[in-house]
Design an enzyme around this catalytic site. Structure first.
Site, PDB file in Angstrom:
ATOM      1  N   LYS A  52      -6.671  -6.111   1.462  1.00  0.00           N
ATOM      2  CA  LYS A  52      -6.681  -5.442   0.160  1.00  0.00           C
ATOM      3  C   LYS A  52      -6.230  -6.410  -0.937  1.00  0.00           C
ATOM      4  CE  LYS A  52      -5.992  -0.969   2.378  1.00  0.00           C
ATOM      5  NZ  LYS A  52      -5.058   0.037   2.863  1.00  0.00           N
ATOM      6  N   GLN A  96       1.002   2.010   2.494  1.00  0.00           N
ATOM      7  CA  GLN A  96       0.245   1.757   3.724  1.00  0.00           C
ATOM      8  C   GLN A  96       0.789   2.622   4.856  1.00  0.00           C
ATOM      9  OE1 GLN A  96      -2.512  -0.330   3.937  1.00  0.00           O
ATOM     10  NE2 GLN A  96      -2.732   0.469   5.998  1.00  0.00           N
ATOM     11  N   ASP A 119      -5.034   6.225  -3.759  1.00  0.00           N
ATOM     12  CA  ASP A 119      -5.462   6.620  -2.413  1.00  0.00           C
ATOM     13  C   ASP A 119      -5.884   8.092  -2.380  1.00  0.00           C
ATOM     14  OD1 ASP A 119      -5.731   4.833  -0.376  1.00  0.00           O
ATOM     15  OD2 ASP A 119      -3.586   4.727   0.089  1.00  0.00           O
TER      16      ASP A 119
END
Ligand code: NAD
Length: 285
Positions: A52, A96, A119
């Site tokens: 990422k 994460q 997200d």
């Protein structure tokens, strides 16, 4: 059979994001910023975060990783998230997953400002998705929808069977398909006779984490198969949830693993971060 090439489409999206990032910098001097929270030393999580980070560099998005020890306390992570919520250089916050067991994952996800929730895991954005309103949509299912659109696959009226019902993959995938007027069935670990369901599907979308779960005899002729799973087989090779070599013979379209949904997920993270930065820059102006 045609491959749905997520790598190729993600490269195209990266170029578009990169152009938009340049435009934003010229217009208001703002650089989109993404903050990533990484807890512990899970090698898969570290690899995803690294991918990422590199993708951000390629398109000109500023990124910072908060690398935290495995035994960090809930309070300490919450402080960092609160700081990032108030930091004007940060447009997107990504935690994460998975997190260590002492951490209350839901509380952390709820703490992220919905405006920085790139997200799409905050209940505010989940609610907007289920009601068909604009908001941040989880990157993996959003990437699947873009991949289908790129190949002119209209899901309207199609029988779509989503296998896997997690908050980050299966449920938002189902909402997006329903919003696009598909007929949607959701299967999961407790579904009886999975094959009966998948055999009736025009489109199978599977994100479970079980190698070769979807076999040739579970797929009807000319079905479209979207493999969201990412697993490592005994030889250490990346594979999905579909028995690709055998299933591909029967499909009209199928995604490879790697090179299908995976790269699209990262492209959508970049695009969501850009979207957050564009909104934030307007609000600051
Ligand atoms: P999860 O463990 O949270 O959820 C798994 C889901 O699969 C559950 O709903 C469970 O009921 C269902 N399931 C488990 N075994 C099953 C079976 N035998 N039959 C039917 N359903 C079954 O997992 P997750 O986080 O949603 O991830 C699922 C997979 O997707 C993993 O392989 C993960 O690596 C992958 N993934 C890929 C991407 C990507 O970018 N391509 C992104 C996120 C997750």
């Amino acid at each position: 059979m045609q491959l749905l090439d997520g790598k190729k489409l993600s490269n195209k999206i990266e170029l578009q994001v990169s152009d938009e990032v340049k435009l934003l910098k010229e217009k208001c001097g703002c650089t989109p910023g993404l903050a990533v929270v990484l807890v512990g030393h899970d090698p898969a999580s570290a690899a995803y975060v690294n991918m990422k980070k590199k993708a951000c560099e390629r398109v000109g998005i500023y990124s910072i990783t908060h690398d935290m020890p495995e035994n960090i306390s809930q309070d300490a992570i919450e402080k960092i998230i609160t700081n990032m919520n108030n930091d004007s250089t940060i447009d997107g916050i990504l935690i994460q997953l998975p997190l260590p067991s002492q951490i209350d994952e839901r509380r952390l996800l709820d703490l992220v400002s919905p405006k920085k929730d790139v997200d799409g895991f905050h209940p505010f954005n989940i609610g907007r998705l289920t009601t068909g309103l604009d908001g941040f949509v989880p990157c993996t299912p959003l990437g699947v929808m873009q991949l289908l659109a790129e190949y002119d696959i209209d899901v309207k009226g199609k029988n779509c069977v989503v296998v896997g019902a997690s908050n980050i993959v299966g449920k938002p995938m189902s909402s997006l398909l329903l919003n696009a007027n598909a007929t949607v069935e959701i299967c999961h670990i407790f579904t009886d006779n999975l094959k009966k369901h998948t055999l009736a599907a025009d489109i199978i979308l599977v994100g479970v984490g079980v190698i070769n779960l979807i076999k040739e005899d579970m797929v009807k002729d000319d079905a479209i198969v979207i493999d969201i799973g990412i697993n490592r087989n005994d030889e250490g090779k990346l594979v999905g949830d579909v028995d690709f070599e055998n299933v591909k013979q029967k499909c009209s379209y199928i995604t490879p693993v790697p090179g299908g949904v995976g790269p699209m997920t990262i492209a959508m993270l970049l695009s969501n971060t850009l979207k957050a930065a564009q909104v934030n820059s307007k609000e600051r102006a």
